[in-house]
Write a protein that holds these residues in place. Structure first.
Motif, PDB file in Angstrom:
ATOM      1  N   SER A 181      -8.302  -1.118   8.952  1.00 57.30           N
ATOM      2  CA  SER A 181      -8.831  -2.424   9.355  1.00 57.30           C
ATOM      3  C   SER A 181      -7.713  -3.381   9.721  1.00 57.30           C
ATOM      4  N   ILE A 182      -6.640  -3.362   8.949  1.00 61.70           N
ATOM      5  CA  ILE A 182      -5.507  -4.245   9.246  1.00 61.70           C
ATOM      6  C   ILE A 182      -4.867  -3.871  10.577  1.00 61.70           C
ATOM      7  N   VAL A 183      -4.708  -2.559  10.813  1.00 59.75           N
ATOM      8  CA  VAL A 183      -4.122  -2.107  12.080  1.00 59.75           C
ATOM      9  C   VAL A 183      -5.010  -2.507  13.252  1.00 59.75           C
ATOM     10  N   ALA A 184      -6.324  -2.303  13.128  1.00 57.47           N
ATOM     11  CA  ALA A 184      -7.239  -2.679  14.203  1.00 57.47           C
ATOM     12  C   ALA A 184      -7.213  -4.185  14.440  1.00 57.47           C
ATOM     13  N   PHE A 185      -7.079  -4.966  13.378  1.00 59.58           N
ATOM     14  CA  PHE A 185      -7.006  -6.416  13.512  1.00 59.58           C
ATOM     15  C   PHE A 185      -5.752  -6.830  14.276  1.00 59.58           C
ATOM     16  N   ARG A 186      -4.617  -6.182  13.949  1.00 57.76           N
ATOM     17  CA  ARG A 186      -3.368  -6.526  14.629  1.00 57.76           C
ATOM     18  C   ARG A 186      -3.389  -6.113  16.093  1.00 57.76           C
ATOM     19  N   LEU A 187      -4.098  -5.033  16.398  1.00 59.04           N
ATOM     20  CA  LEU A 187      -4.143  -4.520  17.769  1.00 59.04           C
ATOM     21  C   LEU A 187      -5.272  -5.142  18.583  1.00 59.04           C
ATOM     22  N   HIS A 188      -6.038  -6.052  17.983  1.00 57.92           N
ATOM     23  CA  HIS A 188      -7.172  -6.697  18.647  1.00 57.92           C
ATOM     24  C   HIS A 188      -8.223  -5.678  19.092  1.00 57.92           C
ATOM     25  N   ALA A 189      -8.362  -4.598  18.360  1.00 62.97           N
ATOM     26  CA  ALA A 189      -9.367  -3.575  18.656  1.00 62.97           C
ATOM     27  C   ALA A 189     -10.662  -3.957  17.940  1.00 62.97           C
ATOM     28  N   CYS A 190     -11.484  -4.734  18.607  1.00 67.93           N
ATOM     29  CA  CYS A 190     -12.643  -5.348  17.953  1.00 67.93           C
ATOM     30  C   CYS A 190     -13.663  -4.319  17.478  1.00 67.93           C
ATOM     31  N   ARG A 191     -13.977  -3.346  18.319  1.00 66.86           N
ATOM     32  CA  ARG A 191     -14.973  -2.353  17.931  1.00 66.86           C
ATOM     33  C   ARG A 191     -14.469  -1.520  16.751  1.00 66.86           C
ATOM     34  N   ALA A 192     -13.205  -1.095  16.807  1.00 65.13           N
ATOM     35  CA  ALA A 192     -12.633  -0.315  15.708  1.00 65.13           C
ATOM     36  C   ALA A 192     -12.569  -1.149  14.431  1.00 65.13           C
TER      37      ALA A 192
END
Length: 353
Positions: free
Chosen positions: A264-275
């Protein structure tokens, strides 16, 4: 313990499509809550509350009645029981929280106490699981070391120091603020604080440091047993079973939430909203596994002591006749030991762990 929006002034979560700034540039995605996850957690937490309360109550009574005086291992096991009770007494409040669609109805002070108790339980669980693993490690690998022969009183002093450290490590939860009607200790958003960053770091540090310590003790005991040819002795075999159970409980209860939390933290940093939505919901659901440790710990006690299960049956009145009870008392006097048998006879009815 969920990831949630830190910066929205509204209690309504932001959707991925709303994650843009006023200038049109990309903004950090914010995880959204899921009614399905809350509906899943309510019955699961109710079941864990019932099973955990019954199992740990029986375990505590067995330790108090049948294990006098307490050995160093029993001291750490009782500390684990106390940590589980800290979790169990707070589960009804979490059930109410999810039952009302993640709405906290008991005020900010009760929220802080609730999150502090949950976090302290998690910290205490991993710390005392480590203490149990190290205690077995010392008794097998260094049987003649002074630490392996530590008394129950010395272990109680160590346990008291560990409890004091755990309370200090989690004290930041009393100064953290929470959005209106929300009671979450792990949150993602554009605004953060030193206490929240420390809380995230502590969660990862507890898991990886404890896992490394438990695996080190397990591998060291296995190597020592093979090198010294102790595989035929009951004591080393039981130590290996205990360590295997500790690894299993620790992995099942804490690994899923760590993996989904990091994702979740990685997806948040990468702006990967669906992930981010998928990972945050999986993290949310995996909380049921972190609470599961209070149910599985009594199973660990059965592996740790050869007579624990018999004494549980006796306490619950499942043994019939005085002859069966006498037989159980007799068998509990012959536990497998890692060292030479003591010169004095053990007191009857004592629970050896």
């Amino acid at each position: 313990m969920e990831f949630h929006n830190l910066s929205s002034p509204s209690p309504l979560p932001l959707s991925p499509s709303m994650a843009t700034t006023a200038l049109g540039s990309p903004a950090p995605c914010l995880p959204t809550s899921s009614a399905k996850v809350s509906a899943f957690l309510v019955p699961v937490l109710c079941l864990e509350f019932i099973l955990g309360l019954v199992g740990n109550s029986v375990a505590f009574l067995v330790f108090c009645i049948y294990s006098r005086p307490w050995s160093s291992n029993v001291v750490f096991l009782v500390s684990l029981v106390v940590a589980d009770f800290l979790l169990i007494v707070n589960l009804p409040l979490r059930v109410d929280y999810y039952l009302h669609r993640e709405t906290w109805r008991f005020g900010p002070a009760a929220c802080k106490v609730n999150l502090f108790m949950l976090s302290t339980n998690r910290s205490a669980s991993v710390v005392f699981l480590s203490a149990i693993a190290l205690n077995r490690y010392l008794k097998v690998v260094w049987p003649h070391h002074a630490l392996s022969r530590a008394s129950g009183r010395a272990a109680a002093q160590v346990a008291g120091g560990l409890w004091g450290g755990l309370l200090l490590l989690n004290g930041h939860l009393f100064v953290m603020t929470h959005p209106r009607q929300s009671c979450l200790s792990y949150r993602l958003g554009r605004q953060s604080s030193a206490g929240l960053r420390w809380h995230h770091a502590l969660y990862l540090l507890e898991f990886f440091a404890t896992l490394a310590l438990i695996l080190f003790a397990t591998v060291s005991i296995g190597v020592t047993v093979r090198r010294r040819g102790l595989g035929a002795q009951a004591g080393p075999r039981r130590a290996m079973r205990v360590l295997a159970m500790v690894v299993a409980v620790f992995t099942v209860c804490f690994l899923p939430s760590v993996l989904f939390g990091v994702a979740s933290i990685v997806a948040f940093r990468l702006h990967a909203c669906r992930a981010l939505d998928v990972c945050s919901q999986l993290f949310h659901g995996s909380l049921a596994f972190t609470y599961l440790n209070s149910v599985l710990d009594p199973v660990l006690y059965c592996f740790s002591s050869p007579s624990f299960f018999r004494q549980c049956r006796a306490l619950l009145g499942l043994l019939q006749g005085s002859q069966d009870s006498a037989s159980d008392d007799s068998s509990s006097q012959r536990p497998a030991r890692l060292q030479a048998p003591p010169s004095k006879a053990e007191a009857p009815g004592r629970l050896h762990t």
